[in-house]
Motif scaffolding. Structure first.
Motif, PDB file in Angstrom:
ATOM      1  N   VAL A  26     -37.035 111.425  33.338  1.00 57.92           N
ATOM      2  CA  VAL A  26     -38.392 111.135  33.788  1.00 57.92           C
ATOM      3  C   VAL A  26     -38.466 109.741  34.406  1.00 57.92           C
ATOM      4  O   VAL A  26     -37.865 108.787  33.897  1.00 57.92           O
ATOM      5  CB  VAL A  26     -39.401 111.254  32.623  1.00 57.92           C
ATOM      6  CG1 VAL A  26     -39.001 110.386  31.448  1.00 57.92           C
ATOM      7  CG2 VAL A  26     -40.809 110.913  33.095  1.00 57.92           C
ATOM      8  N   LEU A  27     -39.173 109.634  35.517  1.00 52.74           N
ATOM      9  CA  LEU A  27     -39.424 108.363  36.177  1.00 52.74           C
ATOM     10  C   LEU A  27     -40.923 108.157  36.306  1.00 52.74           C
ATOM     11  O   LEU A  27     -41.663 109.115  36.540  1.00 52.74           O
ATOM     12  CB  LEU A  27     -38.815 108.344  37.576  1.00 52.74           C
ATOM     13  CG  LEU A  27     -37.291 108.354  37.706  1.00 52.74           C
ATOM     14  CD1 LEU A  27     -36.906 108.424  39.180  1.00 52.74           C
ATOM     15  CD2 LEU A  27     -36.681 107.120  37.062  1.00 52.74           C
ATOM     16  N   THR A  28     -41.369 106.918  36.172  1.00 46.22           N
ATOM     17  CA  THR A  28     -42.758 106.631  36.501  1.00 46.22           C
ATOM     18  C   THR A  28     -42.909 106.751  38.009  1.00 46.22           C
ATOM     19  O   THR A  28     -41.934 106.636  38.760  1.00 46.22           O
ATOM     20  CB  THR A  28     -43.177 105.220  36.061  1.00 46.22           C
ATOM     21  OG1 THR A  28     -42.451 104.263  36.851  1.00 46.22           O
ATOM     22  CG2 THR A  28     -42.893 105.001  34.579  1.00 46.22           C
ATOM     23  N   ILE A  29     -44.134 106.946  38.456  1.00 48.28           N
ATOM     24  CA  ILE A  29     -44.348 107.017  39.893  1.00 48.28           C
ATOM     25  C   ILE A  29     -44.073 105.663  40.543  1.00 48.28           C
ATOM     26  O   ILE A  29     -43.712 105.587  41.724  1.00 48.28           O
ATOM     27  CB  ILE A  29     -45.780 107.518  40.209  1.00 48.28           C
ATOM     28  CG1 ILE A  29     -45.845 108.047  41.654  1.00 48.28           C
ATOM     29  CG2 ILE A  29     -46.815 106.438  39.955  1.00 48.28           C
ATOM     30  CD1 ILE A  29     -47.083 108.874  41.943  1.00 48.28           C
ATOM     31  N   ASP A  30     -44.205 104.563  39.791  1.00 42.10           N
ATOM     32  CA  ASP A  30     -43.836 103.237  40.285  1.00 42.10           C
ATOM     33  C   ASP A  30     -42.343 103.188  40.594  1.00 42.10           C
ATOM     34  O   ASP A  30     -41.917 102.722  41.663  1.00 42.10           O
ATOM     35  CB  ASP A  30     -44.170 102.158  39.259  1.00 42.10           C
ATOM     36  CG  ASP A  30     -45.652 102.033  39.003  1.00 42.10           C
ATOM     37  OD1 ASP A  30     -46.427 102.195  39.958  1.00 42.10           O
ATOM     38  OD2 ASP A  30     -46.037 101.776  37.854  1.00 42.10           O
ATOM     39  N   GLU A  31     -41.535 103.654  39.642  1.00 43.10           N
ATOM     40  CA  GLU A  31     -40.090 103.665  39.831  1.00 43.10           C
ATOM     41  C   GLU A  31     -39.692 104.569  40.989  1.00 43.10           C
ATOM     42  O   GLU A  31     -38.848 104.210  41.818  1.00 43.10           O
ATOM     43  CB  GLU A  31     -39.405 104.136  38.545  1.00 43.10           C
ATOM     44  CG  GLU A  31     -39.561 103.203  37.366  1.00 43.10           C
ATOM     45  CD  GLU A  31     -39.065 103.804  36.068  1.00 43.10           C
ATOM     46  OE1 GLU A  31     -38.558 103.039  35.228  1.00 43.10           O
ATOM     47  OE2 GLU A  31     -39.169 105.031  35.892  1.00 43.10           O
ATOM     48  N   TYR A  32     -40.301 105.746  41.020  1.00 40.14           N
ATOM     49  CA  TYR A  32     -39.939 106.720  42.044  1.00 40.14           C
ATOM     50  C   TYR A  32     -40.302 106.202  43.439  1.00 40.14           C
ATOM     51  O   TYR A  32     -39.489 106.269  44.369  1.00 40.14           O
ATOM     52  CB  TYR A  32     -40.646 108.042  41.775  1.00 40.14           C
ATOM     53  CG  TYR A  32     -40.148 109.180  42.635  1.00 40.14           C
ATOM     54  CD1 TYR A  32     -38.945 109.826  42.342  1.00 40.14           C
ATOM     55  CD2 TYR A  32     -40.880 109.606  43.744  1.00 40.14           C
ATOM     56  CE1 TYR A  32     -38.477 110.867  43.136  1.00 40.14           C
ATOM     57  CE2 TYR A  32     -40.413 110.641  44.550  1.00 40.14           C
ATOM     58  CZ  TYR A  32     -39.224 111.272  44.234  1.00 40.14           C
ATOM     59  OH  TYR A  32     -38.762 112.293  45.030  1.00 40.14           O
ATOM     60  N   ALA A  33     -41.502 105.675  43.600  1.00 35.45           N
ATOM     61  CA  ALA A  33     -41.944 105.190  44.905  1.00 35.45           C
ATOM     62  C   ALA A  33     -41.086 104.024  45.387  1.00 35.45           C
ATOM     63  O   ALA A  33     -40.863 103.858  46.597  1.00 35.45           O
ATOM     64  CB  ALA A  33     -43.416 104.778  44.844  1.00 35.45           C
TER      65      ALA A  33
END
Length: 299
Positions: free
Chosen positions: A69-76
């Motif tokens: 799982v990644l936060t959307i912060d990490e993913y973006a």
């Protein structure tokens, strides 16, 4: 007890409530808006999923059993120029880095299988843009279109009360914005699942959890009653949002008894006209006093 969640694990909420109330609250006694996500862990256990929202959304999902799982912060942060407004934003998200279990190269080749809105998103413009990229491309932003990944919301509250005098827009408003934009740029309507109140499943799940907790606190309760669906004569729902708290309790029905407080969204003098509660009081303290008095008389 129900709690919106705020993107923090149940253990952290239990610790906070224990300090506030002066009694020991177990994590098992805390049901949050995102608690039902735990049921989906076996389905997406090893799949790449994105978690959005304030607080610690990735920590919540990891505790539920999601291993990739990644936060959307990490993913973006992996995709250069994915947020065209980023140069104009004066804030930064501290410690934004890709989870070591998901190397950057894998993010570019591994499809996101599901997106979870764990709590209220902070950067609506960025999150809507990135979620639309994920959802319309089949989980690979910047690529051709593909089947929409699964999308889950922890709740669908349109408004909620904060320290500001009037209500603030909640996750339900974010869902409306995302859905409206996605449906305008994609040929297929957005497919999603919203958990949380007023869905009767939330109240039914709470009843199941309470039945499981009974033998832990009352050793003299006969074992045959532990799994009896009619074990509770009355369950009380105390809430300040008629459209969410009271509506959900009324839709679920027996054994739920709804108590509406004037401590948040609801401030009316009389009962709510559309979603009337079984009882209206000024405060949570008054609601608790009513329950204790009633139960003592009935016992």
């Amino acid at each position: 007890m129900f709690h919106a969640g705020g993107g923090f694990p149940e253990a952290k909420r239990a610790s906070e409530l224990s300090q506030i109330l002066g009694i020991n609250i177990s994590p098992a006694q805390v049901l949050q808006g995102h608690s039902p996500f735990r049921q989906l862990a076996s389905r997406f256990e090893n799949e790449l999923v994105v978690a959005a929202g304030k607080g610690e959304p990735a920590a919540v999902m990891s505790e539920y059993g999601f291993k990739n799982v990644l936060t959307i912060d990490e993913y973006a942060s992996c995709f250069e120029h994915i947020d065209p407004l980023a140069p104009y934003k004066k804030w930064t998200t501290k410690n934004v880095k890709v989870n070591e279990s998901t190397p950057r190269n894998d993010v570019f080749s591994e499809r996101v299988q599901a997106a979870f809105i764990v709590s209220d998103p902070v950067d609506w413009s960025r999150d809507i843009q990135v979620l639309c990229d994920i959802l319309k491309t089949g989980g690979l932003p910047g690529r051709n279109t593909g089947p929409q990944p699964s999308l889950y919301f922890a709740n669908d509250d349109l408004e909620y009360q904060t320290a500001f005098p009037s209500e603030r827009l909640g996750m339900g408003a974010f869902r409306i914005a995302l859905e409206s934009i996605f449906n305008s740029i994609h040929s297929q309507p957005l497919d999603y699942t919203s958990f949380g109140k007023p869905n009767p499943s939330v109240f039914q799940n709470a009843e199941i959890v309470l039945r499981q907790l009974v033998p832990l606190f009352y050793n003299d309760v006969p074992a045959k009653n532990h799994n009896n669906a009619q074990h509770f004569k009355t369950l009380y729902m105390i809430g300040d949002n008629p459209a969410v708290d009271i509506r959900g309790a009324r839709q679920t029905g027996v054994p739920w008894f709804s108590i509406l407080t004037r401590t948040g969204v609801f401030k009316g003098k009389e009962n709510h006209h559309k979603f009337p509660a079984d009882l209206v009081v000024d405060s949570v303290e008054e609601a608790v006093d009513y329950i204790l008095t009633k139960e003592c008389k009935d016992s």
